[in-house]
Design a protein around this motif. Structure first.
Motif, PDB file in Angstrom:
ATOM      1  N   ARG A 172       5.177  14.778   3.621  1.00  0.00           N
ATOM      2  CA  ARG A 172       4.939  13.346   3.796  1.00  0.00           C
ATOM      3  C   ARG A 172       3.597  12.886   3.226  1.00  0.00           C
ATOM      4  NH1 ARG A 172       5.390  12.503  10.040  1.00  0.00           N
ATOM      5  NH2 ARG A 172       7.089  13.980   9.663  1.00  0.00           N
ATOM      6  N   ALA A 173       2.601  13.733   3.205  1.00  0.00           N
ATOM      7  CA  ALA A 173       1.295  13.330   2.671  1.00  0.00           C
ATOM      8  C   ALA A 173       0.667  14.448   1.842  1.00  0.00           C
ATOM      9  CB  ALA A 173       0.361  12.929   3.805  1.00  0.00           C
ATOM     10  N   SER A 174       1.497  15.355   1.357  1.00  0.00           N
ATOM     11  CA  SER A 174       0.994  16.459   0.539  1.00  0.00           C
ATOM     12  C   SER A 174       2.157  17.106  -0.181  1.00  0.00           C
ATOM     13  CB  SER A 174       0.273  17.501   1.408  1.00  0.00           C
ATOM     14  OG  SER A 174       1.174  18.078   2.350  1.00  0.00           O
ATOM     15  N   THR A 175       1.821  17.991  -1.090  1.00  0.00           N
ATOM     16  CA  THR A 175       2.856  18.804  -1.720  1.00  0.00           C
ATOM     17  C   THR A 175       2.282  20.176  -2.007  1.00  0.00           C
ATOM     18  OG1 THR A 175       4.498  18.902  -3.500  1.00  0.00           O
ATOM     19  CG2 THR A 175       2.341  18.112  -4.102  1.00  0.00           C
ATOM     20  N   ALA A 176       3.125  21.192  -1.876  1.00  0.00           N
ATOM     21  CA  ALA A 176       2.752  22.561  -2.217  1.00  0.00           C
ATOM     22  C   ALA A 176       3.374  22.898  -3.563  1.00  0.00           C
ATOM     23  CB  ALA A 176       3.240  23.533  -1.141  1.00  0.00           C
ATOM     24  N   PRO A 212       0.820  -1.214   0.000  1.00  0.00           N
ATOM     25  CA  PRO A 212       0.000   0.000   0.000  1.00  0.00           C
ATOM     26  C   PRO A 212       0.855   1.266   0.000  1.00  0.00           C
ATOM     27  CG  PRO A 212       0.172  -0.840   2.219  1.00  0.00           C
ATOM     28  CD  PRO A 212       0.891  -1.830   1.342  1.00  0.00           C
ATOM     29  N   ALA A 213       0.220   2.381  -0.345  1.00  0.00           N
ATOM     30  CA  ALA A 213       0.893   3.670  -0.271  1.00  0.00           C
ATOM     31  C   ALA A 213       1.225   3.990   1.184  1.00  0.00           C
ATOM     32  CB  ALA A 213      -0.005   4.764  -0.854  1.00  0.00           C
ATOM     33  N   PRO A 214       2.278   4.751   1.434  1.00  0.00           N
ATOM     34  CA  PRO A 214       2.701   5.030   2.817  1.00  0.00           C
ATOM     35  C   PRO A 214       1.948   6.179   3.475  1.00  0.00           C
ATOM     36  CG  PRO A 214       4.271   5.990   1.306  1.00  0.00           C
ATOM     37  CD  PRO A 214       3.258   5.270   0.451  1.00  0.00           C
ATOM     38  N   PHE A 215       0.720   6.420   3.068  1.00  0.00           N
ATOM     39  CA  PHE A 215      -0.119   7.467   3.668  1.00  0.00           C
ATOM     40  C   PHE A 215      -1.571   7.057   3.514  1.00  0.00           C
ATOM     41  CE2 PHE A 215       1.495   8.705  -0.554  1.00  0.00           C
ATOM     42  CZ  PHE A 215       0.334   8.555  -1.297  1.00  0.00           C
ATOM     43  N   GLU A 216      -2.439   7.635   4.334  1.00  0.00           N
ATOM     44  CA  GLU A 216      -3.868   7.306   4.286  1.00  0.00           C
ATOM     45  C   GLU A 216      -4.627   8.213   3.343  1.00  0.00           C
ATOM     46  OE1 GLU A 216      -5.389   7.280   8.233  1.00  0.00           O
ATOM     47  OE2 GLU A 216      -4.212   5.511   8.835  1.00  0.00           O
ATOM     48  N   ARG A 217      -4.146   9.421   3.120  1.00  0.00           N
ATOM     49  CA  ARG A 217      -4.713  10.341   2.144  1.00  0.00           C
ATOM     50  C   ARG A 217      -3.623  11.309   1.722  1.00  0.00           C
ATOM     51  NH1 ARG A 217      -6.376  15.335   4.854  1.00  0.00           N
ATOM     52  NH2 ARG A 217      -7.659  15.874   3.047  1.00  0.00           N
ATOM     53  N   VAL A 227      -1.877  29.077  -8.644  1.00  0.00           N
ATOM     54  CA  VAL A 227      -1.491  29.489  -9.988  1.00  0.00           C
ATOM     55  C   VAL A 227      -1.506  31.004 -10.082  1.00  0.00           C
ATOM     56  CG1 VAL A 227      -2.257  27.363 -11.085  1.00  0.00           C
ATOM     57  CG2 VAL A 227      -3.866  29.234 -10.837  1.00  0.00           C
ATOM     58  N   GLY A 228      -0.528  31.518 -10.799  1.00  0.00           N
ATOM     59  CA  GLY A 228      -0.415  32.960 -10.975  1.00  0.00           C
ATOM     60  C   GLY A 228       0.243  33.273 -12.299  1.00  0.00           C
ATOM     61  N   GLY A 229       1.128  34.260 -12.296  1.00  0.00           N
ATOM     62  CA  GLY A 229       1.812  34.648 -13.514  1.00  0.00           C
ATOM     63  C   GLY A 229       2.984  33.722 -13.798  1.00  0.00           C
ATOM     64  N   ASP A 230       4.150  34.284 -13.937  1.00  0.00           N
ATOM     65  CA  ASP A 230       5.336  33.513 -14.288  1.00  0.00           C
ATOM     66  C   ASP A 230       5.985  32.955 -13.026  1.00  0.00           C
ATOM     67  OD1 ASP A 230       7.375  32.376 -15.699  1.00  0.00           O
ATOM     68  OD2 ASP A 230       8.507  34.234 -15.967  1.00  0.00           O
ATOM     69  N   ILE A 231       5.376  31.901 -12.451  1.00  0.00           N
ATOM     70  CA  ILE A 231       5.889  31.281 -11.232  1.00  0.00           C
ATOM     71  C   ILE A 231       5.981  29.775 -11.435  1.00  0.00           C
ATOM     72  CG2 ILE A 231       5.104  33.058  -9.627  1.00  0.00           C
ATOM     73  CD1 ILE A 231       2.630  31.389  -9.067  1.00  0.00           C
ATOM     74  N   TYR A 232       6.851  29.139 -10.648  1.00  0.00           N
ATOM     75  CA  TYR A 232       7.037  27.701 -10.791  1.00  0.00           C
ATOM     76  C   TYR A 232       7.790  27.192  -9.572  1.00  0.00           C
ATOM     77  CZ  TYR A 232       8.894  23.253 -12.568  1.00  0.00           C
ATOM     78  OH  TYR A 232       9.225  21.930 -12.736  1.00  0.00           O
ATOM     79  N   GLY A 233       7.346  26.076  -9.008  1.00  0.00           N
ATOM     80  CA  GLY A 233       8.072  25.466  -7.911  1.00  0.00           C
ATOM     81  C   GLY A 233       7.220  24.484  -7.140  1.00  0.00           C
ATOM     82  N   GLY A 234       7.873  23.683  -6.335  1.00  0.00           N
ATOM     83  CA  GLY A 234       7.159  22.713  -5.514  1.00  0.00           C
ATOM     84  C   GLY A 234       7.992  22.322  -4.321  1.00  0.00           C
ATOM     85  N   LEU A 235       7.329  21.863  -3.283  1.00  0.00           N
ATOM     86  CA  LEU A 235       8.025  21.366  -2.099  1.00  0.00           C
ATOM     87  C   LEU A 235       7.249  20.179  -1.552  1.00  0.00           C
ATOM     88  CD1 LEU A 235      10.493  21.888  -0.303  1.00  0.00           C
ATOM     89  CD2 LEU A 235       8.995  23.175   1.220  1.00  0.00           C
ATOM     90  N   GLU A 236       7.970  19.084  -1.382  1.00  0.00           N
ATOM     91  CA  GLU A 236       7.368  17.829  -0.973  1.00  0.00           C
ATOM     92  C   GLU A 236       7.126  17.781   0.531  1.00  0.00           C
ATOM     93  OE1 GLU A 236      11.781  17.470  -0.452  1.00  0.00           O
ATOM     94  OE2 GLU A 236      10.507  18.180  -2.088  1.00  0.00           O
ATOM     95  N   THR A 239       7.672  11.436  -2.014  1.00  0.00           N
ATOM     96  CA  THR A 239       6.970  10.774  -0.916  1.00  0.00           C
ATOM     97  C   THR A 239       7.783   9.593  -0.393  1.00  0.00           C
ATOM     98  OG1 THR A 239       4.845  11.377  -1.902  1.00  0.00           O
ATOM     99  CG2 THR A 239       4.821   9.634  -0.252  1.00  0.00           C
ATOM    100  N   TRP A 240       8.414   8.888  -1.306  1.00  0.00           N
ATOM    101  CA  TRP A 240       9.265   7.759  -0.945  1.00  0.00           C
ATOM    102  C   TRP A 240      10.736   8.199  -0.830  1.00  0.00           C
ATOM    103  CZ3 TRP A 240       5.180   7.763  -4.244  1.00  0.00           C
ATOM    104  CH2 TRP A 240       4.135   6.862  -3.975  1.00  0.00           C
TER     105      TRP A 240
END
Length: 593
Positions: free
Chosen positions: A247-251, A224-229, A236-245, A285-286
Motif C-alpha cells: 500500500r505504501a511501498s514495494t519490494a 493527492p496521492a493515497p499515502f503520506e510517504r 540487487v544481485g545476479g540474475d534475479i527479477y521481481g516485485g511485489l506491491e 498502488t491504485w
C-alpha cells in the motif's frame, strides 16, 4: 500494554537464517486463543504455507508455560489463561524472493505474512511491533527501512511501529542491513529509494527517473496521492527479477547490471526493464492495493481467493507500466512500440492462448499460472501479457468508437473515483459495467471476445486506426523476439523443432515441447536433454539447425532422466509468430495522449 496485540521481532542467528518473533495478546479469548499464519501473500496468487518455516514455538502466561495445540497446517490454539498470553517462535528465513523472508550476515528482509501470527478475533484491532536490532556487534551498523508508521524509533530505524490492524501490519515489508538511501518528493509526497546488495550505480539518476514515473501516475489518478510517504526497497544481485506491491511501498529484486551507471546518458535494455518493473509495482498502488476485486475485500489468507478479474488488475497494470514511461518522457513512442512488439510475439508463441481464456487464466492462477510445468506453454495464457494486450485492444476500441473522446484512461480514472467514494471491491461483472457507463459504449461483445473466448485479439485492425502497421512473420533467428521496423519484410523460413530450450551441462534442455511442432510429432518431451543431432554433439540448437532445411529428416539423441533415447524427426518451418510493427508518419498518437 497500549494495544490489544503487540509483536517483537529480532534477527537472532543470521548464520542460521533465524528470526525470533513473539506475539502478546493482552486479553486472549476465554476458550483458548487461536493464532494462525497466512497461507499466501496478497499480490502472489499461490498457497505458500509460510507456517512451514516456523521451526520452534511455545507459549507462556504470567511466566508459566501454556500448552499449544496444532489445529491445522498453519494454526495453533493456546490453553485458556487468565492473564496476557505470549507466544514465542522462531522463523527460518532464506527466501531471496520478494514474497517471503530472508536473513543472513549481509541483510534481512521480511513480509509480515511470513513472520507475524494473526490472533483470531483481533484482526481489526490496532497493533504494535518492536523491531529489535541484531545482538551481534558485527552488525551494529544495520538499519531499518519500512513504510510502517513509526511510534518511537532510533535514528537507525530500530524501535516501535504501529499498524491500524493486522491487514496493515502485514502490508509493510521491512528491509534490514547496511544499505544506501536516496530521497525525493513526488507531487510533494516524500519518497525513499533503499538499495541493498553489491553494486555500482548512479542512484541519483535512478531516483530522478523514478520521480518522473511517480509524478505521472499520481497525476493520472489525481492528487493527492493515497499515502503520506512511499518506500522502494530494491535488492540487487545476479540474475534475479521481481516485485511485489504494497500500500505504501514495494519490494523489488533485480540484476545489478540493470542499474544505471555513472556517465551513461541513454536507457539500455536492462535499465528499461527495471524502470518498467518500478512503474508496474507503483501503478498497483491504485490498481489492486485499493481498487480490487470483491473476492479480495477483505483478503482471506487461509485459502485461495478466486476471481476472474486478474486480467484487469495485472493485465491493465502491465499495459500502463511501459505506457507510463513514454508519457512521463523517459522513452519515445518508437522504443515503446519495440516493447509492444515483443509482448505481442510472446503471446503469439504460446499455444495456451487457444485453450484458456483470460477469465479462466485469472480464476485458475492458483493452480496453473503460479504452478507452471513443461506443458504450460501449451495449456495456459498469461493474464499479465495477454491481459496487457486486451487492455491495449480495449483502449483502442474505445478511442475508435467514441471518436477519440473516451479511452481506457477514462475508465481507470472513473474506477478510482468510485473507490474514493465507496471503498468497495468490484463484483465480478462490475468492472465491465463501469466501463460501459463512463464510455457510453456497448462493450459486451468486446469483452466476450477478449476476456471470455480464445479468439485472437484484433490488434492489427485496431493498431491500423492509430497509424501502426502490424504483421506476424517468421523469426529471423532464435533471439528474434519481435521489433519495430522501418519496412516489414518477411524473412526466409528457417527449420525448427518447435521447442523452448534452456542451457544444460550435457547439451540443450527442452524446457517445453510445443503443440504441433516437429519435436512433439517425433515423440520428444519437455525435460529431455538433447545431446546430439545426426551424431554431432549439440550445445547451440539454433546454430546446429542452420545446416539443414525444412523437410530434412534428422536423428536426435536425448537423455530422458538417465536413459539414452533416439528419435527421428522431420524439420518444420518456423511459424509466423514474430511481431513486426511499423510506425506510419504521425501515427501512434494515443501512446502519449
Amino acid at each position: 500494554m497500549s494495544t490489544a496485540v503487540s509483536y517483537r521481532i529480532r534477527p537472532v542467528a543470521p548464520e542460521a537464517h533465524l528470526f525470533e518473533v513473539s506475539v502478546t495478546v493482552a486479553q486472549p479469548a476465554a476458550g483458548g486463543q487461536v493464532l494462525r499464519l497466512p497461507a499466501w501473500i496478497p499480490g502472489s496468487y499461490m498457497i505458500r504455507e509460510f507456517a512451514r518455516h516456523i521451526v520452534a514455538i511455545r507459549a507462556e502466561s504470567c511466566s508459566k508455560a501454556v500448552a499449544l495445540s496444532k489445529l491445522d497446517k498453519h494454526s495453533w490454539q493456546a490453553a485458556p489463561v487468565k492473564g496476557a498470553l505470549t507466544v514465542h517462535y522462531t522463523v527460518y528465513a532464506f527466501d531471496l524472493s520478494v514474497r517471503g523472508a530472508y536473513l543472513d550476515g549481509e541483510r534481512g528482509f521480511y513480509n509480515g505474512t511470513s513472520v507475524f501470527l494473526q490472533a483470531d478475533g483481533f484482526e481489526n484491532e490496532p497493533c504494535e511491533v518492536d523491531i529489535l536490532p541484531p545482538e551481534d556487534k558485527a552488525l551494529a551498523r544495520w538499519q531499518v527501512a519500512t513504510s510502517l508508521p513509526a511510534l518511537e524509533c532510533k535514528k537507525s530505524g530500530f524501535g516501535r511501529y504501529r499498524a491500524a490492524n493486522y491487514d496493515e501490519l502485514i502490508d509493510h515489508p521491512v528491509e534490514l542491513g547496511e544499505f544506501e538511501r536516496i530521497s525525493f518528493k513526488a507531487c510533494g509526497v516524500p519518497h525513499e529509494f533503499v538499495v541493498s546488495g553489491k553494486y555500482q550505480a548512479d542512484l541519483k539518476r535512478l531516483a530522478a527517473d523514478t520521480k518522473r514515473i511517480c509524478e505521472w501516475q499520481i497525476r493520472f489518478f489525481g492528487e493527492p496521492a493515497p499515502f503520506e510517504r512511499y518506500v522502494f526497497m530494491l535488492f540487487v544481485g545476479g540474475d534475479i527479477y521481481g516485485g511485489l506491491e504494497h500500500r505504501a511501498s514495494t519490494a523489488l529484486v533485480a540484476s545489478r547490471d540493470d542499474l544505471p551507471q555513472h556517465g551513461e546518458a541513454g536507457i539500455n535494455d536492462g535499465y528499461l526493464k527495471l524502470l518498467g518493473l518500478i512503474s508496474h509495482e507503483y501503478f498497483h498502488t491504485w490498481n489492486v492495493k485499493r481498487m480490487k476485486p470483491a473476492a479480495f475485500t477483505p483478503y482471506d489468507l487461509n485459502r485461495e481467493g478466486h476471481t476472474t478479474l486478474l486480467w484487469a488488475f495485472e493485465g491493465i497494470t502491465s499495459y500502463y507500466d511501459d505506457l507510463a514511461l513514454v508519457r512521463c518522457g523517459l522513452i519515445d513512442e518508437k522504443r515503446y512500440l519495440g516493447l509492444l512488439a515483443k509482448t505481442i510475439t510472446g503471446v503469439a508463441r504460446g499455444n495456451g492462448r487457444t485453450k484458456q481464456t483470460l477469465a479462466d487464466s485469472s480464476f485458475d492462477a492458483w493452480s496453473k499460472y503460479y504452478r507452471q510445468d513443461e506443458n504450460s506453454p501449451n495449456s495456459i495464457v498469461s493474464y499479465y501479457t495477454k491481459g496487457s494486450l486486451a487492455a491495449l485492444a480495449l483502449d483502442l476500441h474505445i478511442r475508435k468508437h467514441s471518436r477519440g473522446e473516451k479511452s481506457l484512461d477514462t475508465v481507470m480514472q472513473a474506477l478510482w473515483q468510485k473507490w474514493l467514494a465507496d471503498g468497495q471491491g468490484l463484483a465480478e461483472d462490475e468492472w465491465e459495467r463501469v466501463a460501459e457507463q463512463v464510455t457510453g459504449l456497448k462493450l459486451g461483445k468486446f469483452f466476450d471476445m477478449a476476456i471470455r473466448s480464445t479468439r485472437e485479439l484484433p490488434l492489427a485492425e485496431l493498431l491500423a486506426t492509430q497509424g501502426v502497421e502490424m504483421q506476424l512473420v517468421p523469426a529471423d533467428n532464435a533471439s528474434d523476439g519481435g521489433s519495430l521496423v522501418d519496412e516489414i519484410v518477411p524473412p526466409a523460413v528457417r527449420p525448427t523443432l518447435g521447442v523452448k530450450t534452456a542451457s544444460d551441462a550435457l547439451g540443450v534442455k527442452l524446457s517445453a515441447v510445443l503443440d504441433g511442432g516437429a519435436a512433439q510429432a517425433a515423440g520428444l518431451s519437455g525435460g529431455d536433454v538433447l545431446i546430439a543431432v545426426n551424431g554431432v554433439r549439440v550445445s547451440d540448437l539454433d546454430k546446429a539447425l542452420r545446416r539443414y532445411r525444412v523437410g530434412d529428416k534428422l536423428k536426435l539423441h536425448v537423455f530422458r532422466r538417465d536413459e539414452l533415447l533416439s528419435f527421428r524427426v522431420t524439420l518444420q518451418g518456423t511459424p509466423a509468430d514474430t511481431c513486426r510493427l511499423r510506425l506510419e508518419e504521425n501515427g501512434g498518437s494515443w501512446i502519449k495522449a
